[in-house]
Write an enzyme that holds these catalytic residues in place. Structure first.
Site, mmCIF file in Angstrom:
data_model
loop_
_atom_site.group_PDB
_atom_site.id
_atom_site.type_symbol
_atom_site.label_atom_id
_atom_site.label_comp_id
_atom_site.label_asym_id
_atom_site.label_seq_id
_atom_site.Cartn_x
_atom_site.Cartn_y
_atom_site.Cartn_z
ATOM 1 N N ARG A 113 43.979 53.582 31.951
ATOM 2 C CA ARG A 113 43.106 52.890 32.934
ATOM 3 C C ARG A 113 43.561 53.114 34.376
ATOM 4 N NH1 ARG A 113 43.547 49.119 28.892
ATOM 5 N NH2 ARG A 113 41.715 49.039 27.561
ATOM 6 N N LYS A 135 36.785 60.687 45.291
ATOM 7 C CA LYS A 135 35.794 61.093 44.291
ATOM 8 C C LYS A 135 36.455 62.075 43.330
ATOM 9 C CE LYS A 135 31.559 62.165 45.714
ATOM 10 N NZ LYS A 135 30.410 62.476 46.613
ATOM 11 N N GLU A 177 32.357 73.844 55.370
ATOM 12 C CA GLU A 177 32.432 72.372 55.270
ATOM 13 C C GLU A 177 32.961 71.775 56.580
ATOM 14 O OE1 GLU A 177 31.148 70.748 52.773
ATOM 15 O OE2 GLU A 177 31.160 72.107 51.055
ATOM 16 N N LYS A 214 35.915 62.602 57.999
ATOM 17 C CA LYS A 214 35.764 62.230 56.577
ATOM 18 C C LYS A 214 36.346 60.838 56.333
ATOM 19 C CE LYS A 214 35.590 63.136 51.915
ATOM 20 N NZ LYS A 214 35.393 64.067 50.843
ATOM 21 N N GLU A 224 30.142 55.347 48.247
ATOM 22 C CA GLU A 224 28.925 56.148 48.445
ATOM 23 C C GLU A 224 27.642 55.333 48.243
ATOM 24 O OE1 GLU A 224 28.901 59.823 46.251
ATOM 25 O OE2 GLU A 224 27.784 60.818 47.833
ATOM 26 N N ARG A 228 27.925 57.638 53.415
ATOM 27 C CA ARG A 228 28.656 58.803 52.914
ATOM 28 C C ARG A 228 27.739 60.002 52.646
ATOM 29 N NH1 ARG A 228 34.085 57.920 49.388
ATOM 30 N NH2 ARG A 228 34.402 60.009 48.649
ATOM 31 N N ASN A 232 26.677 65.141 52.812
ATOM 32 C CA ASN A 232 25.834 66.038 52.006
ATOM 33 C C ASN A 232 24.918 66.896 52.872
ATOM 34 O OD1 ASN A 232 26.914 65.067 49.630
ATOM 35 N ND2 ASN A 232 25.390 63.424 49.462
ATOM 36 N N HIS A 235 23.418 70.098 51.604
ATOM 37 C CA HIS A 235 23.750 70.249 50.194
ATOM 38 C C HIS A 235 22.533 70.257 49.260
ATOM 39 C CE1 HIS A 235 27.863 69.930 51.475
ATOM 40 N NE2 HIS A 235 28.319 69.949 50.244
ATOM 41 N N HIS A 239 22.665 73.349 47.081
ATOM 42 C CA HIS A 239 22.850 73.355 45.620
ATOM 43 C C HIS A 239 21.796 74.219 44.946
ATOM 44 C CE1 HIS A 239 25.315 69.384 45.716
ATOM 45 N NE2 HIS A 239 26.106 70.437 45.622
ATOM 46 N N HIS A 251 29.917 78.016 46.779
ATOM 47 C CA HIS A 251 29.403 76.711 47.192
ATOM 48 C C HIS A 251 29.289 76.609 48.723
ATOM 49 C CE1 HIS A 251 28.810 72.392 47.320
ATOM 50 N NE2 HIS A 251 29.835 72.311 48.159
HETATM 51 N N1 LIG Z 1 35.908 65.271 45.377
HETATM 52 C C1 LIG Z 1 35.184 65.591 46.417
HETATM 53 O O1 LIG Z 1 34.919 64.771 47.308
HETATM 54 C C2 LIG Z 1 34.695 66.997 46.549
HETATM 55 C C3 LIG Z 1 34.131 67.446 47.755
HETATM 56 C C4 LIG Z 1 33.754 68.782 47.860
HETATM 57 C C5 LIG Z 1 33.930 69.646 46.771
HETATM 58 N N2 LIG Z 1 34.478 69.156 45.616
HETATM 59 C C6 LIG Z 1 34.693 70.042 44.463
HETATM 60 O O2 LIG Z 1 35.645 71.028 44.855
HETATM 61 C C7 LIG Z 1 35.482 72.156 44.022
HETATM 62 C C8 LIG Z 1 35.594 73.402 44.872
HETATM 63 O O3 LIG Z 1 36.878 73.448 45.409
HETATM 64 P P1 LIG Z 1 37.470 74.804 46.013
HETATM 65 O O4 LIG Z 1 36.474 75.416 46.909
HETATM 66 O O5 LIG Z 1 38.803 74.453 46.529
HETATM 67 O O6 LIG Z 1 37.510 75.775 44.749
HETATM 68 P P2 LIG Z 1 38.599 76.067 43.601
HETATM 69 O O7 LIG Z 1 39.436 74.887 43.325
HETATM 70 O O8 LIG Z 1 37.841 76.660 42.470
HETATM 71 O O9 LIG Z 1 39.499 77.202 44.263
HETATM 72 C C9 LIG Z 1 38.932 78.468 44.501
HETATM 73 C C10 LIG Z 1 39.831 79.571 43.963
HETATM 74 O O10 LIG Z 1 40.956 79.702 44.822
HETATM 75 C C11 LIG Z 1 42.162 79.696 44.063
HETATM 76 N N3 LIG Z 1 43.185 79.184 44.968
HETATM 77 C C12 LIG Z 1 43.498 77.886 45.242
HETATM 78 N N4 LIG Z 1 44.413 77.837 46.231
HETATM 79 C C13 LIG Z 1 44.699 79.105 46.568
HETATM 80 C C14 LIG Z 1 45.572 79.684 47.541
HETATM 81 N N5 LIG Z 1 46.295 78.947 48.373
HETATM 82 N N6 LIG Z 1 45.640 81.036 47.618
HETATM 83 C C15 LIG Z 1 44.857 81.807 46.800
HETATM 84 N N7 LIG Z 1 44.004 81.315 45.885
HETATM 85 C C16 LIG Z 1 43.927 79.980 45.779
HETATM 86 C C17 LIG Z 1 41.821 78.844 42.854
HETATM 87 O O11 LIG Z 1 42.681 79.111 41.777
HETATM 88 C C18 LIG Z 1 40.388 79.281 42.569
HETATM 89 O O12 LIG Z 1 40.385 80.475 41.840
HETATM 90 C C19 LIG Z 1 34.139 72.011 43.333
HETATM 91 O O13 LIG Z 1 34.360 71.711 41.970
HETATM 92 C C20 LIG Z 1 33.485 70.827 44.031
HETATM 93 O O14 LIG Z 1 32.662 70.081 43.170
HETATM 94 C C21 LIG Z 1 34.857 67.870 45.491
#
Ligand SMILES: NC(=O)c1ccc[n+]([C@@H]2O[C@H](COP(=O)([O-])OP(=O)(O)OC[C@H]3O[C@@H](n4cnc5c(N)ncnc54)[C@H](O)[C@@H]3O)[C@@H](O)[C@H]2O)c1
Length: 335
Positions: A113, A135, A177, A214, A224, A228, A232, A235, A239, A251
């Site tokens: 939990r 999130k 972003e 943020k 949210e 918040r 988006n 987005h 999307h 993305h």
């Molecule tokens: N929680 C939230 O508020 C929130 C907000 C925006 C996006 N997200 C989520 O974030 C995710 C996308 O995150 P992302 O863009 O970081 O993608 P990701 O985590 O898939 O990373 C992209 C690639 O880069 C690699 N990588 C990571 N760090 C590295 C580094 N320092 N050097 C080289 N390669 C590296 C990873 O292994 C992966 O292959 C999505 O799933 C999205 O839904 C969440």
């Protein structure tokens, strides 16, 4: 530099600097059992640095990429915690991009939990956005982030030196972003981005300023309920572009294009110019019908329609709720 996010029930520091990963014990309580979770696309040295700094830590490397961000992926983390006899007072450290952060955060939210987790974001997108705000989620049945929980990290460590290994394309994705935050909420930050000839070499203050936006939004709307939604911006169409492109656009690239549909006048001109300078696309050749087909299944749609963010002047925005016909008109009017 340290920023702080404070909401009811959670208060945590966000530590930003170059080369601070080796100092992790200064920022996090690592004097307990720790599971370091990373993915196989993250250069292993970052997780190793955290491991070396913990007296009682072990490593779990999960398959990377969005398709691995599933209940099965979270289940692997949960099973590992159980097998290694983690208790409620122990912690997870997520080292990687948003995929690892969201999935490890989700596992931390539901194991016994809720146990502590720390975020060490290593992509620009995760440093400016996903690592802060609480999130956590995994995907289910092809629907992104549909299973999740609000569970804030106990601390975030942003070592900008980890960006040295990030490809230019992934770096640009994170810039999308960052531009999103500036375009809606901080005209001075937007102007500084426009004026900077080499953002990559002086990224730290840009990350800090984006995070201030943020944090401000999250503190006002932790779960949210309204405000918040400004995060988006771009987005809804983004999307649809991401889905229609079937892997062609990342993305952040999809959001970059999506933002241009929701901007007008001088704001649109400046936005396009900045995104293009960062190597981001600003147009995709999908028909309005194609985009509307994907938008119809957007999980953020409410009974009233789509809550959209529009920018007609850099640094400010307005919300509008649009039905499908209005959204179709907006999309088809993009020149
Ligand atoms: N929680 C939230 O508020 C929130 C907000 C925006 C996006 N997200 C989520 O974030 C995710 C996308 O995150 P992302 O863009 O970081 O993608 P990701 O985590 O898939 O990373 C992209 C690639 O880069 C690699 N990588 C990571 N760090 C590295 C580094 N320092 N050097 C080289 N390669 C590296 C990873 O292994 C992966 O292959 C999505 O799933 C999205 O839904 C969440």
């Amino acid at each position: 530099m340290t920023l702080r996010c404070q909401i009811p029930g959670a208060s945590y520091g966000i530590h930003i600097g170059s080369g601070i990963l080796a100092d992790a014990p200064r920022f996090f309580n690592l004097g307990r059992k720790v599971l370091v979770v990373t993915d196989d696309g993250v250069p292993p040295q970052y997780a190793q640095m955290v491991l070396a700094a913990c007296p009682d830590a072990s490593l779990l490397t999960v398959p990377g990429t969005e398709s691995g961000k599933t209940l099965a992926g979270a289940g692997l983390i949960l099973e590992t915690l159980l097998e290694r006899k983690f208790g409620r007072g122990d912690a997870i450290v997520a080292v990687g991009g948003g995929v690892v952060g969201d999935m490890a955060g989700f596992a931390a939210a539901i194991y016994m939990r809720g146990i502590d987790y720390y975020n060490v974001p290593t992509t620009l997108l995760s440093q400016v956005d996903s690592s802060v705000g609480g999130k956590t989620a995994v995907n289910l049945g092809g629907v992104k982030n549909v299973v999740g929980a609000f569970h804030h990290p106990s601390g975030v460590l942003i070592d900008t030196a980890t960006l040295d290994t990030l490809s230019p394309r992934l770096f640009a994705e994170g810039l999308a972003e960052l531009v999103k935050m500036a375009a809606t909420s901080d005209s001075a930050l937007f102007a500084r981005l426009e004026a900077c000839s080499d953002v990559r070499s002086c990224i730290e203050p840009f990350i800090a300023d984006a995070l201030c936006i943020k944090i401000d939004v999250v503190q006002q709307d932790p779960t949210e309920k309204g405000l918040r939604a400004v995060l988006n911006f771009g987005h809804t169409v983004g999307h649809a572009i991401e889905a229609a492109g079937q892997g062609r656009y990342l993305h952040g690239e999809s959001v970059a294009i999506g933002m241009t549909y929701m901007s007008s006048g001088e704001a649109l001109e400046r936005l396009e110019a900045l995104l293009e300078r960062f190597g981001l696309p600003v147009r995709a050749d999908f028909s309005t019908d194609t985009l509307m087909k994907y938008i119809a299944s957007d999980k953020k749609k409410t009974a009233d329609g789509f809550k959209l963010v529009q920018v007609s002047s850099i640094g400010s925005y307005k919300f509008m709720t649009a039905g499908a016909d209005e959204l179709r008109r907006i999309i088809s009017s993009r020149k």
